[in-house]
Design an enzyme around this catalytic site. Structure first.
Site: not given
Ligand code: S3P
Length: 447
Positions: A177, A328, A402
């Protein structure tokens, strides 16, 4: 979304279930669905999306992009997004409420960084408790500003600029993210914006930006590290997106079948992006009978059909470097570990503390409540399986989809039922979870 109103809570329970069988397709991938809507909104032209996840999180992204001036509409089974071009979004007339959706919030901040107006972002109690500083820090280096609650938490007012400065940023946490937010801001900045990730995370942003015509270069560095560079201020061009089935949703029927002797379940069209495949590798290491058929590429992502047969699980040691590729999936892996002979040690799970809930605590409490042998040592979760589980408890789902689904799968292998206080959060990522699971033979229903 109503999942904060306790008067409309939806309790559900699961009970010991027979062997599962059947062939199913879980809904579209959440990560890819958010990105398809967002990149469609930033592209010139009309983007057609098939297989979009119609879960609450993704619908929040659709609503946010509508509020930012894009036309987003359903067209039969597909969705259409009429984009406004890079930098072309307009000031929203009201607060943007992102519900439970961390991905929507963080990626949107990257997009808003390149727009010279202020947007006010908020979300549900879970999202308002989550750290945003990890995204705000690099975006501030690029020239965006935000005023929020302590720790940069929501609600916050976010102001972008037409004069973003490109940066080279090394991720302090393994987060797709954060990487995506910086790359999306970089799309709006002149020249090259680079993100270095010491541990590789899911690369849907890089893949899909290229699919929309952006220049994105990814280099492999030493020890698995990666460096992704986007060239800013080019146009994105609308492109059709086919969303594969979500491996993080497939994880629930996959583990349920793996735990119950005699089960045979096929999950079709599941995204097999290496940045998402950690659970598959781990279940194979645990002795699961899991094969992948019909490997193919759809919409720029590798996909395949997972065929799982139940029984024979043994504990294993899950290394910390695998965490980003199954971040996740730990709650449901921990449930699987209760049915494995020996001990499963899941290492390096600090990031689980800042998900939709503190998942390290939530999982440990859930497993202890049903009588499993579980412990937390530092950032490691340790589960010793093979002992009969009692159940007969109600698990609080903490606005965490989840945790809700993991608890309901857990109740399929406990002597007494496991109830959840509120199953509504499941709608964020897996609409149809209960009917898909009961169609395979799971005993899930009213309390
Ligand atoms: C996601 C990245 C993950 C994941 C989230 C979706 C994404 O988070 O936990 O459900 O779509 O980039 P982080 O990148 O903060 O770990």
């Amino acid at each position: 979304m109503h999942s904060q109103d306790p008067s409309t809570a939806l309790p559900l329970a699961s009970r010991v279930s027979p062997a599962l069988s059947g062939t199913v397709r879980v809904p579209g991938d959440k990560s890819i669905s958010h990105r398809a809507l967002m990149f469609g909104g930033l592209a010139v032209g009309e983007t057609r999306i098939s297989g979009l996840l119609e879960g609450e999180d993704v619908l929040r992204t659709a609503a946010a992009f509508q509020a930012l001036g894009c036309r987003v509409q359903r067209d039969g089974a597909d969705w259409l997004v009429h984009g406004r071009g890079v930098g072309g979004l307009v000031e929203p007339a009201d607060v943007l409420d992102l519900g439970n959706a961390g991905t929507a919030t963080r990626l949107l901040m990257g997009v808003l960084a390149g727009h010279p107006f202020t947007a006010i972002l908020t979300g549900d109690a879970s999202l308002r408790s989550r750290p945003m500083q990890r995204v705000l820090a690099p975006l501030a280096q690029m020239g965006a500003r935000a005023i929020g609650r302590s720790g940069g938490r929501l609600p916050l007012a976010f102001t972008g600029t037409e004069d973003l400065v490109p940066i080279e940023y090394t991720l302090p946490v393994a987060s797709a993210q954060v990487k995506s937010a910086v790359l999306l801001a970089g799309l709006h900045a002149p020249g090259a914006t680079t993100v270095i990730e010491p541990e590789p995370t899911r690369d849907h942003t890089e893949r899909m930006l290229r699919h929309f015509g952006a220049t994105v270069v990814v280099e492999d560095l030493a020890q698995g590290a990666r460096r992704a560079t986007v060239t800013g201020q080019g146009e994105l061009v609308a492109a059709p997106v086919v969303v594969p089935a979500d491996p993080s949703s497939a994880a629930f029927p996959l583990v349920a079948a793996a735990m119950i002797d005699g089960s045979t379940v096929t999950l079709t069209g599941v995204c097999l992006n290496p940045g998402r495949a950690g659970l598959i590798d781990t279940l194979v290491e645990m002795g699961a009978s899991l094969t992948i058929a019909n490997r193919r590429v759809e919409g720029g992502e590798p996909v395949g059909d997972l065929v799982i047969q139940g029984g024979g699980l043994v504990g294993c040691d899950v290394p910390p470097e695998r965490a980003p590729s199954m971040i996740d999936e730990y709650p449901i892996l921990a449930v699987a570990a209760t049915q494995a002979r020996g001990t499963t040690r899941m290492r390096g799970l600090g990031e689980l503390r800042v998900k939709e809930s503190d998942r390290l605590a939530a999982v440990a409490e859930m497993l202890a409540a049903v009588g499993a042998t579980v412990g937390v040592e530092g950032d490691d979760l340790i589960v010793t399986g093979g002992r009969p589980l009692e159940g007969g408890v109600t698990i609080g789902t903490r606005l965490d989809h989840r945790i809700a689904m993991s608890a309901l799968v857990l109740g399929m292998v406990t002597a007494q039922p496991v109830a959840v206080d509120d199953a509504r959060p499941i709608e964020t990522s897996f609409p149809g979870f209960v009917s898909l699971m009961t169609g395979l033979g799971a005993k899930i229903g009213p309390v």
